[in-house]
Enzyme design. Structure first.
Site, PDB file in Angstrom:
ATOM      1  N   TYR A  13       5.318  10.828  -5.379  1.00  0.00           N
ATOM      2  CA  TYR A  13       4.957   9.907  -4.320  1.00  0.00           C
ATOM      3  C   TYR A  13       5.859   8.673  -4.376  1.00  0.00           C
ATOM      4  CZ  TYR A  13       2.228   7.719  -8.053  1.00  0.00           C
ATOM      5  OH  TYR A  13       1.842   7.128  -9.217  1.00  0.00           O
ATOM      6  N   SER A 239       1.536  -2.067 -13.678  1.00  0.00           N
ATOM      7  CA  SER A 239       1.032  -0.729 -14.002  1.00  0.00           C
ATOM      8  C   SER A 239       0.234  -0.212 -12.809  1.00  0.00           C
ATOM      9  CB  SER A 239       0.118  -0.812 -15.222  1.00  0.00           C
ATOM     10  OG  SER A 239      -1.076  -1.469 -14.846  1.00  0.00           O
ATOM     11  N   LYS A 240      -0.186   1.029 -12.930  1.00  0.00           N
ATOM     12  CA  LYS A 240      -0.973   1.624 -11.842  1.00  0.00           C
ATOM     13  C   LYS A 240      -2.225   0.796 -11.555  1.00  0.00           C
ATOM     14  CE  LYS A 240      -0.266   6.449 -11.141  1.00  0.00           C
ATOM     15  NZ  LYS A 240      -0.741   7.801 -11.281  1.00  0.00           N
ATOM     16  N   ARG A 241      -2.810   0.309 -12.629  1.00  0.00           N
ATOM     17  CA  ARG A 241      -4.042  -0.468 -12.491  1.00  0.00           C
ATOM     18  C   ARG A 241      -3.809  -1.745 -11.665  1.00  0.00           C
ATOM     19  NH1 ARG A 241      -5.988  -3.589 -16.591  1.00  0.00           N
ATOM     20  NH2 ARG A 241      -4.246  -2.754 -17.768  1.00  0.00           N
ATOM     21  N   GLY A 243      -1.675  -2.051  -9.235  1.00  0.00           N
ATOM     22  CA  GLY A 243      -1.262  -1.790  -7.860  1.00  0.00           C
ATOM     23  C   GLY A 243       0.026  -1.000  -7.745  1.00  0.00           C
TER      24      GLY A 243
END
Ligand code: GLU
Length: 464
Positions: A13, A239-241, A243
């Site tokens: 993605y 990080s993914k957390r 955003g």
């Protein structure tokens, strides 16, 4: 002509950091009437490049960022890379290295034990003897072993790397013949005619190697702009957390393309103290020279603020269309204007807006107990009945102000404060104490539904 490119490795993605460099590249190409190309760096064959490319194109499409020309897939270009490997071998600028894996490991271990930088020692650089029998080989490029490699970076300025500190004769083709990353990036950027490479500064350490390839092949070196990373509030890599997630997840969360692009363009770039940029303004003002030298900080409140700005300023017809992916079919709703006007100031995201709309158009399935307790005190039921009676006998009820007048009449006739009708009516209509103006709510749901909700609430209350 300015030619930029976005060259994602297909991780499945498009993420927010990648999108930012894609946006910068896109803006710079469009501003200059140039080209913005897309190359999928899918040399890791275990991954499904087609799917990843589709995900990226889908995200670009949602955001309105269109790339020019065909998508280039590195996985389909081995024949092209082979030509250049051969050229370098023929010209003596690259060579076969027969060092076995064990030998290489041993070399590294010795260097580590001696606290030296681990690097290939050049054993086969000028080898003219007979290669070991049946030995596998890799192909290494002859890198400069001394002197400086100058990276002229449009963001960071000139950066001088000492060849002896960072380089060795690095591998350009593995044992199975497959070319390596830095080799193919330089070839592709050249063949695609890329004039400006705008990418994350996590790639800065690759750039001297790519320059070695450009120079060995006699290619002109493009301009580089290495964009500092996006950090979270703690100053760490996003990080993914925080955003750093799939761009399409932002769509699901209800962010508008305009807000997301506006948010990203300001992460690491500025134009005075301007915060709101239309696409045209971004194109007009963007220049990679003005990209900040330091990392930028991801700030969700800012994104929310921009998103509500765009929601507020979107015409209702367009907003109704934008709400469709969130399950709301409002485009032909006759009270669309009142409904969207009542809510567009209140919602931070389209998703939130869809929830708020549903809270109005769907009758409450239950009533907030505390709200009922607080508002259905004293003669609340009488007040509601009086109001319902007025609603049912009024024929011209269309606008919020029509309902407001009726509420005013009840207040005047019964000699009560506005809260005495407002609070129980709000609970009856919406099931809770919060929400937009009641006059708008009633104008949206209409006369019959207003009466029906009041009756249901009274009934529910009488049964408790
Ligand atoms: N494929 C690299 C990445 O996804 C980008 C390489 C480049 O822009 O040169 O991080």
């Amino acid at each position: 002509m300015v030619v930029t490119r976005f060259a994602p490795s297909p991780t499945g993605y498009l993420h927010i950091g990648g999108l930012r460099t894609a946006l910068f590249s896109y803006l710079w190409a469009r501003k200059n009437g140039g080209k913005f190309l897309l190359r999928i760096e899918d040399t890791d064959k275990a991954r499904n490049s087609q799917e990843a490319a589709e995900a990226i194109v889908k995200a670009f499409h949602w955001l309105g960022l269109e790339h020019d020309g065909e998508i280039i897939y590195q996985s389909q270009r081995d024949d092209i890379y082979a030509i250049y490997i051969k050229q370098l071998l023929d010209e003596g600028k690259a060579y076969k290295c027969y060092m076995s894996k064990d030998e290489l490991t041993e070399l590294r271990e010795t260097q580590m034990a001696n606290k030296e930088r681990t690097k290939y020692d050049g054993k086969y650089r000028d080898f003219t003897g007979t290669p070991p029998e049946n030995a596998e080989y890799v192909i290494r490029i002859k890198a400069p072993l001394s002197g400086e490699i100058l990276v002229r970076d449009g963001v960071k300025g000139d950066i001088s790397f000492q060849a002896e500190d960072i380089l060795d004769d690095f591998v350009i083709a593995r044992g199975d013949g497959s070319p390596t990353y830095n080799f193919v990036v330089a070839i592709d950027d050249h063949l695609m005619g890329v004039t400006e490479v705008i990418r994350g500064d996590d790639h800065l350490s690759n750039t001297p190697k790519q320059i070695v390839v450009y120079e060995a092949l006699g290619f002109e070196v493009p301009k580089f702009f290495h964009v500092p990373m996006i950090h979270n509030h703690e100053g760490k890599k996003l990080s993914k957390r925080d955003g750093a997630t799939d761009v399409m997840a932002y769509k699901e969360m209800g962010y508008t393309p305009e807000a997301l692009l506006n948010f990203l363009v300001r992460l690491g770039w500025s134009h005075g103290d301007q915060e709101i940029f239309s696409m045209d303004e971004m194109m007009e003002y963007f220049n990679p020279k003005n990209i900040n030298r330091s990392a930028s900080i991801y700030n969700t409140e800012k994104l929310d603020w921009l998103n509500s700005h765009y929601i507020k300023n979107t015409p209702n017809n367009k907003l109704a269309e934008m709400l469709e992916p969130y399950g709301l079919l409002l485009t032909s709703h006759d009270k669309k204007e009142i409904l969207l006007d009542a809510l567009k100031e209140r919602a931070k995201t389209l998703k939130e807006m869809a929830l708020l709309v549903n809270e109005i158009i769907i009758a409450p399935a239950s009533y907030d107990e505390k709200a009922v307790e607080k508002s259905f005190k004293g003669d609340a039921v009488d007040v509601l009945n009086a109001f319902a009676a007025k609603v049912s006998t009024s024929s011209e009820l269309h606008l919020p102000s029509d309902y407001h007048h009726l509420m005013q009449e009840v207040v005047d006739e019964m000699g009560i404060g506005f809260g005495k009708i407002g609070q129980p009516l709000r609970v009856a209509l919406l099931g809770k104490m919060s929400g937009p103006g009641l006059d708008s709510v009633m104008a949206i749901i209409g006369k019959n539904e207003t009466i029906s909700r009041i009756k249901s609430a009274i009934k529910a209350h009488s049964q408790t």
